[in-house]
Design a protein around this motif. Structure first.
Motif, short mmCIF file in Angstrom:
data_model
loop_
_atom_site.label_atom_id
_atom_site.label_comp_id
_atom_site.label_asym_id
_atom_site.label_seq_id
_atom_site.Cartn_x
_atom_site.Cartn_y
_atom_site.Cartn_z
N SER A 11 0.75 -1.32 -0.01
CA SER A 11 -0.04 0.01 0.06
C SER A 11 0.84 1.33 0.04
CB SER A 11 -0.85 -0.04 1.24
OG SER A 11 -1.91 -1.14 1.04
N GLU B 209 -6.01 -4.43 -5.82
CA GLU B 209 -5.55 -3.62 -5.05
C GLU B 209 -5.49 -3.91 -3.52
OE1 GLU B 209 -6.37 1.40 -4.34
OE2 GLU B 209 -7.92 0.16 -4.98
N HIS C 158 -4.73 0.31 1.00
CA HIS C 158 -4.55 1.12 -0.12
C HIS C 158 -6.03 1.75 -0.76
CE1 HIS C 158 -3.28 3.16 -3.90
NE2 HIS C 158 -2.36 3.32 -3.21
N GLN C 159 -7.00 0.63 -0.82
CA GLN C 159 -8.44 1.53 -1.09
C GLN C 159 -8.73 2.28 -0.06
OE1 GLN C 159 -10.88 -2.06 -1.72
NE2 GLN C 159 -9.29 -3.21 -2.09
N ARG D 126 -6.77 5.81 -0.64
CA ARG D 126 -7.38 6.71 -1.62
C ARG D 126 -8.45 7.26 -1.13
NH1 ARG D 126 -10.06 4.68 -5.30
NH2 ARG D 126 -9.95 2.23 -4.87
N GLN D 127 -9.28 6.68 -0.29
CA GLN D 127 -10.53 7.43 -0.03
C GLN D 127 -10.23 8.56 0.93
OE1 GLN D 127 -13.45 6.66 -1.36
NE2 GLN D 127 -12.28 5.21 -2.48
N GLU E 241 -7.56 10.42 0.70
CA GLU E 241 -7.02 11.37 -0.17
C GLU E 241 -8.25 12.18 -0.70
OE1 GLU E 241 -4.73 9.13 -3.12
OE2 GLU E 241 -2.81 9.11 -1.65
N LYS E 242 -9.55 11.61 -1.05
CA LYS E 242 -10.62 12.39 -1.47
C LYS E 242 -11.11 13.16 -0.30
CE LYS E 242 -12.03 8.78 -4.58
NZ LYS E 242 -13.31 7.85 -5.15
#
Length: 292
Positions: free
Chosen positions: A48, A140, A144-145, A148-149, A151-152
């Motif tokens: 990740s 993925e 790491h999933q 990504r969230q 980062e949003k």
């Protein structure tokens, strides 16, 4: 927004559900085929993009530290006997950068996370529970999933999946509504182990988090609950009421290796996926199922 560079693995619990095996052997070191459970978790963290790992350890957990340490005698033995593949595997394990801190008393997951405060140093960080394995194949990694969230949203992310009705009372259950993405929910509350009748959903928090550092001041004010434990869920509820928690329905086959049935499922299914074992093991299972 900070990059997620650090991850924490709480691994200090007694593992009472696996006694007497876990009297001297950490439950996180129980093997799934030929690899300790905690190594699967460490590999997910590295995949990740995490740079540093902290393991929260406790009594009788020295085996975890030994596993990720170098072993010159073993390496020499493998080299002398031409076992190059095994030698490469062992050296890869000992090359992982892992830090350790001890949780002196078993006062709950919230207390374990507090032990990571100095390591985190006011950055957001990932958390994976030490007995929670997710298989994603070449897809993925689950952590790491969640990254990504984060980062949003820039907020704490709780990893969740839908569980069966009969399992609802075993988990912290998410109360929230989808936003931006059908798999991403803004959390309004988290209910710890509710009855099916009182559960706001069937989405359960399942051992993976990206947490912002404001959790520490909340944990420091969180009073111990049942059994004298400080619960991470209680602190997350405070964040949620301030609109600072999302839950993400991550993809992957999750195994709760902290209970016997979940552990056995992991061993069997990981073995069946192996190129060197799968075919023969599948034939063996078919054979004994017919006999028993």
């Amino acid at each position: 927004m900070y990059k997620i560079r650090k991850a924490v693995i709480p691994a200090a619990g007694f593992g009472t559900r696996f006694l007497p095996e876990t009297k001297a052997m950490p439950k996180e070191m129980l093997p799934i085929v030929d690899k300790p459970t905690i190594q699967y978790i460490v590999e997910e963290i590295l995949a990740s993009g995490i740079e540093e790992i902290l393991i929260i350890s406790g009594h009788a957990k020295r085996a975890i530290e030994d596993h990720f340490d170098s072993s010159p005698e073993l390496e020499s033995h493998l080299e002398e006997h031409g076992k190059e593949a095994l030698l490469e595997e062992i050296r890869k394990i000992s090359g992982i950068k892992v830090h350790y801190v001890r949780q002196p008393y078993m006062r709950g997951l919230g207390d374990a996370i507090l032990c990571a405060k100095d390591f985190v140093d006011d950055e957001p960080f990932g958390v994976i529970l030490g007995d929670d394995v997710v298989y994603n194949g070449k897809g993925e990694p689950a952590l790491h999933q969640l990254i990504r969230q984060y980062e949003k949203t820039g907020t704490t992310i709780v990893g969740c999946q839908m569980v069966a009705e009969e399992q609802v009372s075993s988990y912290g259950i998410i109360d929230g509504k989808p936003e931006m993405d059908p798999d991403l929910m803004k959390v309004s509350d988290m209910i710890e182990k509710p009855s099916v009748a009182k559960a706001p959903s069937r989405f359960a928090a399942l051992g993976r988090y990206v947490i912002t550092p404001d959790i520490f001041s909340i944990l420091e004010e969180t009073k111990p609950g049942k059994g004298g434990e400080i619960q991470l869920t209680d602190a997350l509820r405070v964040l949620a009421r301030n609109g600072k928690v999302y839950a993400y329905n991550f993809k992957g086959q999750r195994y709760d290796t902290g209970n016997k049935l979940g552990y056995l499922k992991a061993v069997v299914e990981f073995a069946l996926r192996r190129e060197d074992l799968g075919a023969d093991f599948r034939a063996y299972l078919k054979e004994i199922v017919g006999e028993m």
